[in-house]
Write a protein that holds these residues in place. Sequence first.
Motif: not given
Length: 860
Positions: A708, A711, A718, A819
Motif C-alpha cells: 500500500r 506506485i 501497486n 487505492e
Amino acid sequence: MEGTTMLFVLLFFLNHLIYAAELETISGSQFLTDNDTLVSETGIFELGFFQPGRSGNKYLGIRYKKISVTTVVWVANRDSPLPSASAPLVLKIVDQRNLVLFNNISMIWSSNTTVTTAGNATVKLHDNGNLVLMNQQERVLWQSFDYPTDTQLPGMKLGKDYFRGIEWHLTSWKSSQDPAPSDVTFGPDTRVYPENKLKQGGLARFRGGPWSSERFSGVSIFSKVVTFTYDVIIDEREVSFAYNIENNTSILSRVTLNSSGELVSTVWVEESNKWQVVVSFPRDVCDTYNICSAYGSCSIDLIQQSCSCLDVKRFEPRNKTEWDRAEWSSGCVRRTPLNCTTGFSDGFIKYSNVKLPDTQSSWFNTSMTLKECERKCLQNCTCMAYANTNVRGEGTGCLIWFNDLKDTRVLPAVGGDGGRDIFVRMASSELAKQKGGSKTKIILLCVISLGILLIGISIALFWYTRMKRNNVDQIVEGIPPTVSENKESMELPLFSFATIANATANFSQENKIGEGGFGPVYKGVLEDGQEIAVKRLSKNSSQGVDELKNEVICISKLQHRNLVKLLGCCIQGEKLLIYEYLPNRSLDSFIFDKTKGSLLDWAKRFNIIKGIARGLLYLHQDSRLRIIHRDLKASNILLDLDMNPKISDFGIARSFGGNQTQANTERVVGTYGYMSPEYALDGLFSIKSDVFSFGVLVLEIVSGKRNRGFIQPESDHNLIGHAWSLYNNGALMELMDASLAESCHPPEVLRSIQVGLLCVQQNAVDRPNMSSVILMLVGERELPQPKQPAFYMERQLLVADFSSGTCPGGSINDVTVTEYIMLYPSFALRAQGAMVYGTRRSEVALATLHVTASAMVLVS
C-alpha cells in the motif's frame, strides 16, 4: 605506494618460480607463494594453497602436514575462490599489521587487522593449528582461531568475547568441493545459560544440552579410548567452550561440521591410516531438536522411533488423537494442573539421567545453592523446573526454567552417563503419590485442610474484589460458543499490578516501546531478570476490551517458536497483557528502512518467510483450535535476537472448532493492502484470507517496498500489480530489494516471489494452504503457474479526496479513489463518465461520482 608493492610482489614471485620453500615464519621480507608452505614448529600443520576435489578453484588453507589423507581445518578465502589457472598468488604482511593475499591484479583476502603496532610483525603457524600474526613483543594482532571455518581443534574456543566483540562458531562447507559457508552452523547460544546448538538457517536441528565443567547434559556416549576435557568460561567478559584430550597431546583430534549437517568428532589412527569417528551428532532421529515437543521424551527400538511423555503417570498427551497417529507436535501436559495461587500446593519431583531442557527461557546463578534455587523457583509461578549447573549435582549453581520444558529426553541408564538431575514442578497431589506412607498421609491431610481453608479465604476475597472492580470474568465474558467450553482450560499466570509497575518503572516514557489499537506497550524487567513486553489497555480505546478478550482466548495455550509467547496477564484495577520481550521489534522497521534493511540479508529474509509460514500452519492446522489471524502484516511480525520471526497481535483473530474453516462478519476490520478481496467486499474470512496476507508479506519482504503506497512509475501499478507484470515479462528478479544483490540466492528469490503470487490470487480456492506453501518454499519441484492476482488494475484516474466518504465494510478516511479501486476490483469505474457501480450484494444504494477538474469525490 600500491604500485610499488605490487611490483615488489611480482619480483619476489619470479624468484620462487623454480624452487618451493617450507617457511617457518612470514615477515616483512618473506612471502608465501603458490608453491610454498608455512610449517608449524614440529611439522604437524602447514599453511598453503590447495584445490578441493575437482572444483578447479584454488584456496589458501591450513591442513595436516604428515597425514596422507588431505585434511583441511581452516580456509582463508572461502568466500573468494580463484580459478586454478588464475594469476600467481602471494601472501604477505602489509603495513606491519595486516596479512593479505594478493594476485597480480587485486587483493583476494585480508585479515583486516585494525590494531596499530610499532616494529616488524611476523606470522607463525603453531602446532595446535592456530595461525598467528604478532608484533615484536609477541602480542597477538590476529589469529585464525578467532575466525573458525568448519573445524574445531583442541584448544579452539566456541562462544563469544564480549570485550572484543568476536563470536566463535563453526560453519559447514557448502559441499565437499566448495568451502564457501553454508547455512548450517554450530556454536553456543549465549543469550541465556550457554549451550551448543546445531542450526540450519535460524532453526535448531540439534542441541547438546547446557554446559557444565565436565560435559553437556545431552551427550551420553563417549569413547573409552579417548578422554576429552572441557574448558568452560562464563563471566561478564567472555562466554566460551573449548575441548582438549586428557594426558595425550600426540593424538590428532578434530570436530568437524560437515556439509551434510553432521557434527563429527574424529581421531587419526595411524595403523589403519584413516580418521576414526569417536562420536557424531545428531546420532539418531531422537536427537532431532524438540521432536517430541513439550515434556516429551524420545526412544528408539529396533523398528522405529517413538515419543512418550516424560512421566506417563504425571503427564499425558495434549492431543491424544494426534498422539495415537504418531503426531507429537502438541507435546504433553500435566495430568494435574499446577496451583501456584495458594503458595503451598506445588513442589518438585526429581528426574534423573535427563537431557536438560532448552535454556532459551531460563535464568541462572552460579553462586546459589540448590536449596536456594528451589525457593527461587517456587516464588515464580512461571518457573517449571530447576537443576544444579554442576554436572555432579554438587556445590553451588542454579539453573531454572520458565514455561514448558522443551527438547527433554530421558537418556539410557546403560551405555552412557551424560544425563543430569532435574527437579520438575508438580501439584501437591502428585507429590503425595511419590511419598506414600501413613506419616505422609497425615501431613497431606494437614496440608489439604490448610489448603481448603486458604481456598475458602481466597474465594471470599475473590467475590469481594469482584464486587469492587473488574476481574477475570470480564476478560472471558462474551466468548463465542465455539470456544466458551475451553475457558476453564486456560492456564494463564496472573501478575499483580505492583509487580508490573515495578518492572516498567511505573510505566515510564523511557520504557515505552510502541502503541497499537489496544494501547501502549512497555518494556519491563522482572525481579528474576526476565525481560517482558507489557500491553496496557488504554482507557480511551473503544476496542481494547474486545481485543484483550480475544488475545487471551486465542493464544493463552498456544506453543510455537514462531508465535509470540503470552506469559500472563494482570486484572488488578488495570488490564495488562505480559509477553516475552523481543529486542529487534517489528519486521516493518527493518524491511522498509534503507539503513536497517541492509541488516537483513537474503538468508535472514528467507528464514523469516519460512518462519512466518510455519507459524501460520500451526494456527491453521496444528493448534488446539483453528485460528485465523485476520491482521497479518509486517508490523505484526516481531523479531527475536536472532531475527527469527514471531507472529503477534491476536486482537481481531477468530477461533474455530471442529471442521469449521470459514465464517462471515458484518464488521470488517484489518489493514488495507493486506486484506483478501472476499473479506474486504463480503466480510467472508477463512484460512485463505491469511494466505492472501502472507502472499503480500512475502512480496514486501523480497522487495523492501510496502504494497500500500507503492506506485510503479511506468505503469502506475501497486506492488502486487508490479510483481505480476514482472512475472509476465520474465523479469521477476527486478522486484528484489537492491540491498540483497550480493547475498541473494536467485532460485530461492524467484521461488519466493512466485509463491507470493500464488497466495494473492483473486479466487480463494486457487490459493494454496500453508502446508503446501511450506513445501513449495523448501522443495525443488516446479511450481504451478499463478493466475491474475486480486486488487490489480491499472490506475487511470486522478487522485480523489475520500476524507468524508465511506466504503463497504468501514471508513476509508485516508484511502484515495485510485487505492479504492485497487482494494475493491469488483467496482468498475469509467474515466470518461460520472458513475461508479458495485457488485457487493449487501450494498443497495449506488454511489454517484462527481468529477471535477482537479479531483473526484465519492459521496453517498
